[in-house]
Structures are given as structure tokens and as C-alpha cells.
Write a protein that holds these residues in place. Structure first.
Motif, mmCIF file in Angstrom:
data_model
loop_
_atom_site.group_PDB
_atom_site.id
_atom_site.type_symbol
_atom_site.label_atom_id
_atom_site.label_comp_id
_atom_site.label_asym_id
_atom_site.label_seq_id
_atom_site.Cartn_x
_atom_site.Cartn_y
_atom_site.Cartn_z
ATOM 1 N N VAL A 85 -3.165 4.780 -1.781
ATOM 2 C CA VAL A 85 -4.140 5.404 -0.892
ATOM 3 C C VAL A 85 -3.550 6.707 -0.367
ATOM 4 C CG1 VAL A 85 -5.525 5.169 1.201
ATOM 5 C CG2 VAL A 85 -5.064 3.154 -0.217
ATOM 6 N N LEU A 102 -10.056 -1.407 2.921
ATOM 7 C CA LEU A 102 -9.597 -1.745 1.574
ATOM 8 C C LEU A 102 -9.823 -3.218 1.276
ATOM 9 C CD1 LEU A 102 -5.999 -0.217 1.788
ATOM 10 C CD2 LEU A 102 -8.030 0.925 0.935
ATOM 11 N N ILE A 156 0.890 -1.158 0.000
ATOM 12 C CA ILE A 156 0.000 0.000 0.000
ATOM 13 C C ILE A 156 0.927 1.207 0.000
ATOM 14 C CG2 ILE A 156 -1.838 1.249 1.181
ATOM 15 C CD1 ILE A 156 -2.479 -1.434 2.623
ATOM 16 N N GLY A 172 1.227 5.624 -0.749
ATOM 17 C CA GLY A 172 0.435 6.839 -0.849
ATOM 18 C C GLY A 172 1.133 8.010 -0.198
ATOM 19 N N LYS A 176 -9.364 3.689 6.913
ATOM 20 C CA LYS A 176 -9.849 3.311 5.581
ATOM 21 C C LYS A 176 -9.995 1.795 5.525
ATOM 22 C CE LYS A 176 -9.356 7.216 3.107
ATOM 23 N NZ LYS A 176 -10.277 7.813 2.210
ATOM 24 N N GLN A 212 -1.518 -1.005 -4.140
ATOM 25 C CA GLN A 212 -2.677 -0.118 -4.135
ATOM 26 C C GLN A 212 -2.234 1.239 -3.588
ATOM 27 O OE1 GLN A 212 -6.284 -1.891 -2.908
ATOM 28 N NE2 GLN A 212 -7.366 0.042 -2.641
#
Length: 191
Positions: free
Chosen positions: A186, A176, A100, A102, A174, A184
Motif C-alpha cells: 500500500v 483493506l 503491509i 509500502g 485506507k 500486501q
């Protein structure tokens, strides 16, 4: 030359010696270059007796501090100080890692927010609870960015609860659905 201390850098992702990286060191807040040895061992020599704080710096990892004392405790194997390095957003994760990635921004100003604690709660393919954690970066143009690797074998459509927290800001959570061996993205804002 008198051996004063030995530190080994350990890659926090692979749990193996952190070889192939070019670390810098601060010893009691001053630049210091120990003698590099194989398997990410670093030897410190001719230090005065006393307490020391060593900071290991490499862009692929968050800065890590360890403490040691001189004179060296014997035997040598017991005197080696392990320094576990947590991967930063610049870490070269191997292909097939479930990630993940971001950036955390401050709501309103949209400025990057470093030092945010990011954690993931999920279950592996057998349904056993797992967790992973990291921080958002404070490294120049990577301010506020993060990369969180989920360890273990995952089932398709793994449910993940992703939490962001920092003192002075409201926590954000969040939900997911992740596929194994994918990345991913985010991005979030905190108030």
C-alpha cells in the motif's frame, strides 16, 4: 574495570533478545562501543557518575534511545536497562507473517516522507480488537518506506483500517481486506 551499566536489546517483534544483529551505539551523542555479551546484553564500564542517554542503531530497527544513571543500582538484575527496538522496513520478518508494506510520498513532489505514523486496526480470528503501529523510515534509500506486521492469528478476509498521520499533513485512511500470512503493498500520498 568498574561495571557502570548493563543494557539489553530486545527485538520488538519477537520480544526476545535481539541477537544476530550488529548494533552501533551513541552515548550522549558520541560513538561508544560497550562490551557485547550473550543474549544481546551490553556492558558499560568505567563511566563517570551522572545521567546518560544511549541510542541504539541497527538498520533492521528504528533508532531507540534509553536513559540510565551511574552509579549502578544494585542488585544487578534490577539495574539492567531494557531497550526495545521497533522493526524498520529492513527487518527480516519470518515466513508466515502477515505484513503491509509500502511507501509514503509527499503529494505533488512525489518525494519520500519519513516519520509518518502508520497504524492498523483489525480483529483477530476470534473477533477481538487488535492494533499495530510503525513509522515510515528515514534511512537513506528506504526513506518513506514502511513495513507493518499484524500480530496474532487472523481469519480469511480480515478487514483492516490503515491510518497515516504526520503533523502538517492531512491524515489518510485506507480500508483493506487481508489474507493471513500474506504481504500486501500500500503506497500512499499525503498533502
Amino acid at each position: 574495570m568498574k561495571l557502570s551499566a548493563v543494557v539489553q536489546l530486545i527485538d520488538g517483534f519477537s520480544q526476545a533478545p535481539a541477537v544476530g544483529f550488529q548494533p552501533r551505539f551513541l552515548l550522549n551523542q558520541k560513538p561508544f562501543m560497550p562490551l557485547a555479551k550473550p543474549q544481546a546484553f551490553y556492558a558499560f564500564s568505567d563511566l563517570d557518575d551522572g545521567d546518560y542517554r544511549l541510542t541504539a542503531l541497527a538498520p533492521q530497527f528504528f533508532a531507540q534511545e534509553v536513559a540510565f544513571q551511574v552509579p549502578l543500582r544494585l542488585p544487578l538484575a534490577a539495574a539492567i536497562v531494557p531497550c526495545y527496538l521497533a522493526p524498520s522496513p529492513l527487518y527480516p520478518y519470518p515466513p508466515g507473517t502477515t505484513l503491509i508494506r509500502g511507501q509514503v510520498l509527499q503529494a505533488g513532489t512525489k518525494s519520500p516522507l519519513a516519520g509518518v505514523s502508520i497504524s492498523a486496526s483489525y480483529a483477530n480470528w476470534q473477533g477481538k480488537p487488535k492494533s499495530a503501529a510503525t513509522l515510515s523510515s528515514d534511512y537513506g534509500k528506504y526513506d518513506g518506506r514502511y513495513a507493518l506486521a499484524l500480530g496474532g492469528k487472523l481469519a480469511p478476509d480480515t478487514q483492516v483500517v490503515l491510518s497515516f498521520s504526520k503533523a502538517g499533513y492531512a491524515s489518510v485512511e485506507k480500508q483493506l481486506l487481508l489474507q493471513p500470512a500474506t504481504t500486501q503493498f500500500v503506497d500512499i500520498e499525503m498533502r
